[in-house]
Design an enzyme around this catalytic site. Sequence first.
Site, PDB file in Angstrom:
ATOM      1  N   GLY A  39     -16.485  29.001   1.134  1.00 24.01           N
ATOM      2  CA  GLY A  39     -15.134  28.565   1.504  1.00 24.01           C
ATOM      3  C   GLY A  39     -14.900  27.092   1.177  1.00 24.01           C
ATOM      4  O   GLY A  39     -15.844  26.304   1.119  1.00 24.01           O
ATOM      5  N   GLU A  40     -13.620  26.779   0.996  1.00 28.53           N
ATOM      6  CA  GLU A  40     -13.254  25.421   0.580  1.00 28.53           C
ATOM      7  C   GLU A  40     -13.646  24.378   1.629  1.00 28.53           C
ATOM      8  O   GLU A  40     -14.181  23.323   1.317  1.00 28.53           O
ATOM      9  CB  GLU A  40     -11.742  25.386   0.363  1.00 28.53           C
ATOM     10  CG  GLU A  40     -11.311  24.321  -0.631  1.00 28.53           C
ATOM     11  CD  GLU A  40      -9.820  24.407  -0.856  1.00 28.53           C
ATOM     12  OE1 GLU A  40      -9.168  23.360  -0.720  1.00 28.53           O
ATOM     13  OE2 GLU A  40      -9.316  25.521  -1.131  1.00 28.53           O
ATOM     14  N   MET A  41     -13.383  24.735   2.909  1.00 26.41           N
ATOM     15  CA  MET A  41     -13.697  23.808   3.996  1.00 26.41           C
ATOM     16  C   MET A  41     -15.196  23.574   4.109  1.00 26.41           C
ATOM     17  O   MET A  41     -15.645  22.464   4.386  1.00 26.41           O
ATOM     18  CB  MET A  41     -13.173  24.374   5.321  1.00 26.41           C
ATOM     19  CG  MET A  41     -11.715  24.175   5.515  1.00 26.41           C
ATOM     20  SD  MET A  41     -11.431  22.864   6.688  1.00 26.41           S
ATOM     21  CE  MET A  41     -11.698  23.733   8.217  1.00 26.41           C
ATOM     22  N   THR A  48       0.875  -1.179   0.000  1.00 27.77           N
ATOM     23  CA  THR A  48       0.000   0.000   0.000  1.00 27.77           C
ATOM     24  C   THR A  48       0.908   1.224   0.000  1.00 27.77           C
ATOM     25  O   THR A  48       2.129   1.082   0.014  1.00 27.77           O
ATOM     26  CB  THR A  48      -0.882   0.044   1.265  1.00 27.77           C
ATOM     27  OG1 THR A  48      -0.048   0.397   2.379  1.00 27.77           O
ATOM     28  CG2 THR A  48      -1.525  -1.289   1.548  1.00 27.77           C
ATOM     29  N   CYS A  49       0.314   2.423   0.012  1.00 23.51           N
ATOM     30  CA  CYS A  49       1.202   3.590  -0.026  1.00 23.51           C
ATOM     31  C   CYS A  49       1.962   3.762   1.286  1.00 23.51           C
ATOM     32  O   CYS A  49       2.978   4.434   1.330  1.00 23.51           O
ATOM     33  CB  CYS A  49       0.464   4.859  -0.424  1.00 23.51           C
ATOM     34  SG  CYS A  49      -1.095   5.053   0.381  1.00 23.51           S
ATOM     35  N   GLY A 109     -21.564  31.536   2.297  1.00 22.23           N
ATOM     36  CA  GLY A 109     -20.147  31.688   1.937  1.00 22.23           C
ATOM     37  C   GLY A 109     -19.705  30.395   1.264  1.00 22.23           C
ATOM     38  O   GLY A 109     -20.282  29.327   1.512  1.00 22.23           O
TER      39      GLY A 109
END
Lengths: 262, 425
Positions: free
Chosen positions: B195-197, B53-54, B193
């Site tokens: 926002g990314e979050m 896995t990674c 709004g």
Amino acid sequence: MDKISFNIALLSYLVASLGYFVYLVYRRPFVSTMAGCMVGMGLVFQTISIGIRSSLTGHGPYTTSYEVAMFLAWFMVVIYVLTEWKYKIKDLGAFVIPLVFFVMLISIFLSKDAGLVPEAEVRFWLTLHRTLSIIGYAAFSIAFAAGIMYLIQEHQVKTKKLGIMYFRMPSLEVLDNLNCKVITIGFPLFTLGFMTGSIWNTKVDQAFFSWDLVKTMPMVMVWVIYGLVFFGRMVTGLRGKKAAQGVILGFIAVIGSYFLHI
Amino acid sequence: MTSEANLILVGVNHKTTPVEIREKLAFSQVKLEASLEQLVSSPEIIENIILSTCNRVEIYARVENTDQGIQLLQNFICDYHGISRGNLDQYFYSYCDNQAVEHLFRVSSSLDSMVLGEAQILGQVKEAYNTALSFSSTGMVLNQLFEKAFNVAKKVREETGIAERGVSISSAAVELAKKIFEDLENHSVMLVGTGEMAELAAKHLISYGVKTVYVASRTYERAASLAQSLNGCALDFESFKEEMHRADIIITSTAAPNFIIGKEMIETAVQKRKNKPIFLIDIAVPRDIAPEVNELENVYLYDIDDLQNVVNANMEERQKEAENAMEIIKQEVTKFNNWFSTLDAVPTIVEMRNRAEDMRKVEVDKTLKTMDHLSSEDKDAIQQLTQSLVNKILHKPTINLKKKTQSQDGHIYLKAIRDLFHLDD
């Protein structure tokens, strides 16, 4: 024989209560399964105990305070089992089954004499009154447990202190819904029980209300408290914390009125 | 575990090895198949499974000799990727028998993961096992071991709280929403709004069933484009206040310098909603919602710090739950040992019975040679009698040996039997 069954049932509920507590804190699935089995066993033996006693006395379990307490505990378990089956809230057991245990424990100290069997017509109203009231009380006890759980959960979400109970307990909506459902069923039955009780009283004393203040007023109080929750929810959208506090207050009044009654 | 198990594990993971090394050692799915074949063809290796896995590259194997096996696997990993062994020695870890079993149980239960309790690793272990299974590179022991590892992982998830607490802002928010509303399907979310979050949190909520989404932003175009991507409906920034009562969950993330939502506004909304609860998530810094709003009944307000505190507390709780999980794992390692020990008793029992049967045959033949006057029926009867005598005598020891080998000191009984019957001569 009925005493042996009673004791087995009492012990089963005690073990089940402890099991549900352990499950609430440590979450071991086999403990909750074990507690569930103990509740089943308790219910079977309690049914046997009530059945034997009824066949000995020749009437249903509603004439003496001991019988009423037994019958109430029995209905509490039945309604609990149905609720658990429908809502799958295993943690409810940690709140309801100890109550059942205490109701049965108290009943030990009550008179075990067989009550007087009244004549047929009076007996009909008495049976109806006691049965309806007891189902109502049993429903109130479930609402009480759901109310306590609601307040614990609400407190955690509100104060942002998310302890172990936050994860163990169901959501506020589920608990509020449960509160709503049991009151919607319990309050009308309790009201009918109240009315049939008055009719029974008429048959006995030839008076609609005997107006024994000490005995009657607490019952009126109980009815008013649950009535406010019941109609409040329908009319003003009363819900959540207030509804939970309402049913807890109501149940405290129930306990008070019970002790005044005996 | 008796040494005959010869289970070994060689690997590197995110704790021992930096990513620039791990990525060089990873086995892609295509490489994996060829590697399994290559390993299986080696006479030293009885069974093997490669988990890549990674965060980790590990080879689990059952070998003829553990020390040689470990060297062989380490060399294999290096050779396969064309990296010099000398540079890698510091990164490799290797475990044998009990420790290898415990390690696998820890890995599959996500106790060894970067984010404790994450769910992905179990799927990856299952995939590695299935690949090995399809290339027949596993046998009875690894099959049993991995099946057991899946059960252990399930048990750990069910019996401890290792995975029940969200450890990201958006998962903590979803968890809270589910503790307020239970089923999110019939509930709605409003983004104030873009926002990314906030978008991330909204997507998380949508993945948990939220169907109705409203988006309000000072620039209507941004609201419209986000609403489109979330399959929701855009609102005019001026009108969101009137529409607030429609939303069960409100996520704010505007760049406004002051509070844009006050106590009275929410009070009105709650009244319009007939006291149905509102969950407010204020991700904006500076904050968008006045903190007094949380005083209102049926209103729950969490700002970014509150959520971060929840996440931190959850992390700590997972750490505590990991200790409970280790208890389960230790018990399960013992159970696996017991299973393996019974496997070991069988050859000893067979040898013991063969030895007794050989002796019986020799003695009976010797006696019968001197008793020619007996009919063939009589001779058969003597054969049967001696056979059943031997069986009767060995019956209890056989049963008890099987039982005893399941206990911790089972190997002592096995050794005693082998010594007493001279099985190793």
